[in-house]
Design an enzyme around this catalytic site. Structure first.
Site, PDB file in Angstrom:
ATOM      1  N   GLU A  67       9.687  30.841 -14.233  1.00 59.37           N
ATOM      2  CA  GLU A  67      10.579  29.873 -14.875  1.00 59.37           C
ATOM      3  C   GLU A  67      10.089  29.579 -16.288  1.00 59.37           C
ATOM      4  O   GLU A  67       8.920  29.229 -16.489  1.00 59.37           O
ATOM      5  CB  GLU A  67      10.640  28.575 -14.064  1.00 59.37           C
ATOM      6  CG  GLU A  67      11.378  27.429 -14.735  1.00 59.37           C
ATOM      7  CD  GLU A  67      12.797  27.774 -15.158  1.00 59.37           C
ATOM      8  OE1 GLU A  67      13.142  27.527 -16.331  1.00 59.37           O
ATOM      9  OE2 GLU A  67      13.553  28.310 -14.320  1.00 59.37           O
ATOM     10  N   ARG A  68      10.992  29.703 -17.260  1.00 58.53           N
ATOM     11  CA  ARG A  68      10.594  29.513 -18.654  1.00 58.53           C
ATOM     12  C   ARG A  68      10.604  28.057 -19.091  1.00 58.53           C
ATOM     13  O   ARG A  68      10.049  27.717 -20.133  1.00 58.53           O
ATOM     14  CB  ARG A  68      11.502  30.325 -19.560  1.00 58.53           C
ATOM     15  CG  ARG A  68      12.950  29.880 -19.581  1.00 58.53           C
ATOM     16  CD  ARG A  68      13.792  30.801 -20.425  1.00 58.53           C
ATOM     17  NE  ARG A  68      15.201  30.414 -20.440  1.00 58.53           N
ATOM     18  CZ  ARG A  68      16.155  31.119 -21.039  1.00 58.53           C
ATOM     19  NH1 ARG A  68      15.855  32.246 -21.651  1.00 58.53           N
ATOM     20  NH2 ARG A  68      17.406  30.704 -21.017  1.00 58.53           N
ATOM     21  N   GLY A 121      37.877  20.476 -18.399  1.00 58.22           N
ATOM     22  CA  GLY A 121      37.344  20.843 -17.095  1.00 58.22           C
ATOM     23  C   GLY A 121      36.453  19.748 -16.550  1.00 58.22           C
ATOM     24  O   GLY A 121      36.446  18.611 -17.060  1.00 58.22           O
ATOM     25  N   GLU A 145      42.783  19.756 -24.143  1.00 57.53           N
ATOM     26  CA  GLU A 145      42.719  20.883 -23.204  1.00 57.53           C
ATOM     27  C   GLU A 145      43.804  21.896 -23.541  1.00 57.53           C
ATOM     28  O   GLU A 145      44.981  21.545 -23.663  1.00 57.53           O
ATOM     29  CB  GLU A 145      42.891  20.384 -21.768  1.00 57.53           C
ATOM     30  CG  GLU A 145      43.063  21.468 -20.715  1.00 57.53           C
ATOM     31  CD  GLU A 145      41.951  22.497 -20.704  1.00 57.53           C
ATOM     32  OE1 GLU A 145      42.264  23.704 -20.738  1.00 57.53           O
ATOM     33  OE2 GLU A 145      40.767  22.096 -20.662  1.00 57.53           O
ATOM     34  N   ALA A 154      33.076  21.216 -24.586  1.00 61.65           N
ATOM     35  CA  ALA A 154      32.967  21.398 -23.133  1.00 61.65           C
ATOM     36  C   ALA A 154      33.970  22.456 -22.685  1.00 61.65           C
ATOM     37  O   ALA A 154      34.861  22.188 -21.876  1.00 61.65           O
ATOM     38  CB  ALA A 154      33.207  20.074 -22.419  1.00 61.65           C
ATOM     39  N   ASP A 193      25.306  31.478 -11.236  1.00 56.66           N
ATOM     40  CA  ASP A 193      26.158  31.626 -12.422  1.00 56.66           C
ATOM     41  C   ASP A 193      26.095  33.039 -12.981  1.00 56.66           C
ATOM     42  O   ASP A 193      27.088  33.558 -13.501  1.00 56.66           O
ATOM     43  CB  ASP A 193      25.729  30.637 -13.503  1.00 56.66           C
ATOM     44  CG  ASP A 193      26.002  29.186 -13.128  1.00 56.66           C
ATOM     45  OD1 ASP A 193      26.472  28.944 -11.998  1.00 56.66           O
ATOM     46  OD2 ASP A 193      25.740  28.301 -13.969  1.00 56.66           O
ATOM     47  N   ALA A 199      26.314  24.805  -8.560  1.00 52.73           N
ATOM     48  CA  ALA A 199      24.944  24.788  -8.054  1.00 52.73           C
ATOM     49  C   ALA A 199      24.885  25.120  -6.572  1.00 52.73           C
ATOM     50  O   ALA A 199      24.027  25.891  -6.126  1.00 52.73           O
ATOM     51  CB  ALA A 199      24.309  23.416  -8.315  1.00 52.73           C
ATOM     52  N   HIS A 241      36.656   3.855  12.659  1.00 53.10           N
ATOM     53  CA  HIS A 241      37.489   2.894  11.933  1.00 53.10           C
ATOM     54  C   HIS A 241      36.685   1.626  11.656  1.00 53.10           C
ATOM     55  O   HIS A 241      35.992   1.134  12.541  1.00 53.10           O
ATOM     56  CB  HIS A 241      38.726   2.540  12.754  1.00 53.10           C
ATOM     57  CG  HIS A 241      39.575   1.488  12.112  1.00 53.10           C
ATOM     58  ND1 HIS A 241      40.402   1.752  11.038  1.00 53.10           N
ATOM     59  CD2 HIS A 241      39.706   0.160  12.382  1.00 53.10           C
ATOM     60  CE1 HIS A 241      41.028   0.646  10.694  1.00 53.10           C
ATOM     61  NE2 HIS A 241      40.619  -0.344  11.489  1.00 53.10           N
TER      62      HIS A 241
END
Length: 469
Positions: free
Chosen positions: A37-38, A186, A207, A272, A314, A322, A448
């Site tokens: 892991e960097r 999004g 959007e 985004a 990804d 995730a 309930h």
């Protein structure tokens, strides 16, 4: 460290929710595992995405509730909100969980190598530390790529961290801007709109596609659009960004829709517009690993075009979530151990969640997609305005929508907008995994009063037997 100590059954590059989970499961299966892991254990999700943004959303939600306190017989005079403290709290939660992963690595005897990995062969990695000095090399029979993704940028619009932001800068801003233009509607754009609006920022979402959350069910997104607009968030859908000019302390954003253009002014601009995969792993291209649009092409075993090199999360393509990465991480290492015993990941059974208030969650096909695929469908809806628990909570916006095949009773999709939707969707996921029908969901006794009763009622609605509407 001797050569045997640098030889592993599996090396994992990237310690996000895909990589660290895969490492743990591989260790449980008896493999010797190395994790490279960097940056920080937990990856983008834990350190700069899922966890700190949800902490900020919780602060924003509490603030919004406090503004409604009189509805519940509580008088909160002189209400003050400190966004800087909310940011600090979000960082503390991320730090706590990152340290928790350090403990899990030690517990499961996963060897962690800080630094950047570069392939020197299909079974060997050279590791360069943060000081750009070599940390030596490791060898592994198999190598799993779990390098995740990063924010997609707009051409010609540099991120300065003051006026122009990505999600990373937006969660560290430490101040509340008077206005914010969010390019992209999004999940990321909508969540930050909700956060900053709660703290008093005048927010505009732009959007390009016809709806916000464009991959969700249209009926649900229409409800969310109405809810966010009611809060005071301005939403421009079907709108293209033509130009962004950054000046001293503000940005001018030229947008157009249906041939008409206008100029928006914002103290900040949040970009985004999605994410791009981190596929620039050193030596990967030279090995001939096939990619498509930047994503590593994989088969149903998550193996790339080069034997022994795998990719998940990804990096392996949409959806960029995730929990999808974590599940793929478990599946890929189990397939290594027992190639014939593991079911591939079904993309239609991956839930999607947006954590604004009210929340949106879904799994399976939208109504439009179900019809496009030729299904004869039955649709059941149950509004939270008819839920006893939702009424007591003062959270009556939204509904549960169940889409079922009219012939066989298969549940094709479930879509929820409302309080705790991201928790409620788990029942739908389990039902679909077990191939349950609406009849079986309705036959399950829901306590309930609970919000989960809405799931049972929506299932009944597909059968024409709903009780409380």
């Amino acid at each position: 460290m001797g050569s045997d100590e640098r030889t592993f059954d599996l090396a994992v590059i990237g310690a996000g929710p895909g990589g660290y989970v895969a490492s743990i499961r591989a260790a449980q299966l008896g493999m010797r595992v190395a994790l490279v892991e960097r940056d920080r254990l937990g990856g983008i999700c834990l350190n700069w995405g899922c966890i700190p943004t949800k902490a900020l959303l919780q602060s924003a939600h509490i603030l919004s509730l406090m503004r409604r306190a009189e509805e519940f017989g509580i008088h909160a005079d002189n209400l003050r909100a400190d966004f800087g403290v909310a940011v600090t709290r979000s960082r503390e939660k991320a730090e706590r969980l990152s340290k928790g992963i350090e403990y899990l690595m030690r517990k499961n005897k996963v060897a962690v190598f800080p630094g950047e990995a570069r392939f020197t062969s299909a079974t060997a990695l050279e590791i360069t530390g943060r000081d750009e000095k070599s940390n030596g090399s490791i060898r592994a029979e198999r190598i799993l790529l779990a390098t995740g993704s990063r924010p997609r940028l707009l051409p010609g619009l540099p991120i300065d961290g003051k006026v122009v932001l990505t999600s990373t800068e937006a969660m560290l801003l430490g101040r509340v801007p008077a206005s914010m233009i969010i390019i992209g509607g999004g999940a990321i754009g909508v969540e930050f709109a909700d956060i900053y609006q709660a703290y008093g920022t005048a927010v505009t979402i732009v959007e390009l596609l016809p709806t916000i959350l464009p991959y969700e069910d249209e009926e649900i997104t229409a409800l969310l659009h109405r809810s966010l607009t009611k809060k005071g968030i301005r939403i421009l859908t079907g709108t293209k960004v033509e130009q962004v000019i950054v000046g001293a302390g503000e940005a001018k954003v030229r947008v157009s829709s249906n041939g008409d253009s206008q100029e928006l002014l914002g103290e900040t601009v949040l970009v985004a517009v999605g994410r791009v995969p981190n596929s620039e792993v050193g030596g990967l291209k030279e090995l001939g690993v096939a990619t498509k649009n930047g994503y590593v092409a994989v088969n149903e075993r998550m193996e790339s075009s080069v034997a022994g090199i795998y990719a998940i999360g990804d990096l392996a393509g949409a959806p960029l979530l995730a929990h999808k990465a974590s599940h793929e991480g478990i599946v890929v290492v189990e397939k290594m151990a027992k190639p014939d015993d593991v079911t591939p990941v079904d993309p239609r059974r991956i839930p999607s969640c947006t954590y604004c208030y009210p929340q949106v969650a879904s799994i399976g096909l939208t109504e439009a997609k179900a019809k496009a695929e030729g299904h004869a469908i039955r649709v059941g809806r149950f509004p939270f305005s008819a839920s006893g628990m939702a009424i007591t909570l003062g959270e009556t916006e939204g509904m549960v929508k169940v889409i079922a095949d009219a012939t066989h009773g298969e549940i094709l999709g479930v879509h929820i907008m409302g309080a705790h939707a991201t928790e409620l969707i788990a029942e739908a996921g389990l039902a679909m995994a077990l191939e349950a029908t609406p009849e079986e969901i309705a036959g399950s006794i829901h306590a309930h009063p609970t919000l989960s009763e809405a799931m049972g009622e929506a299932a009944l609605a597909t059968l024409g037997r709903t009780i409380h509407v």
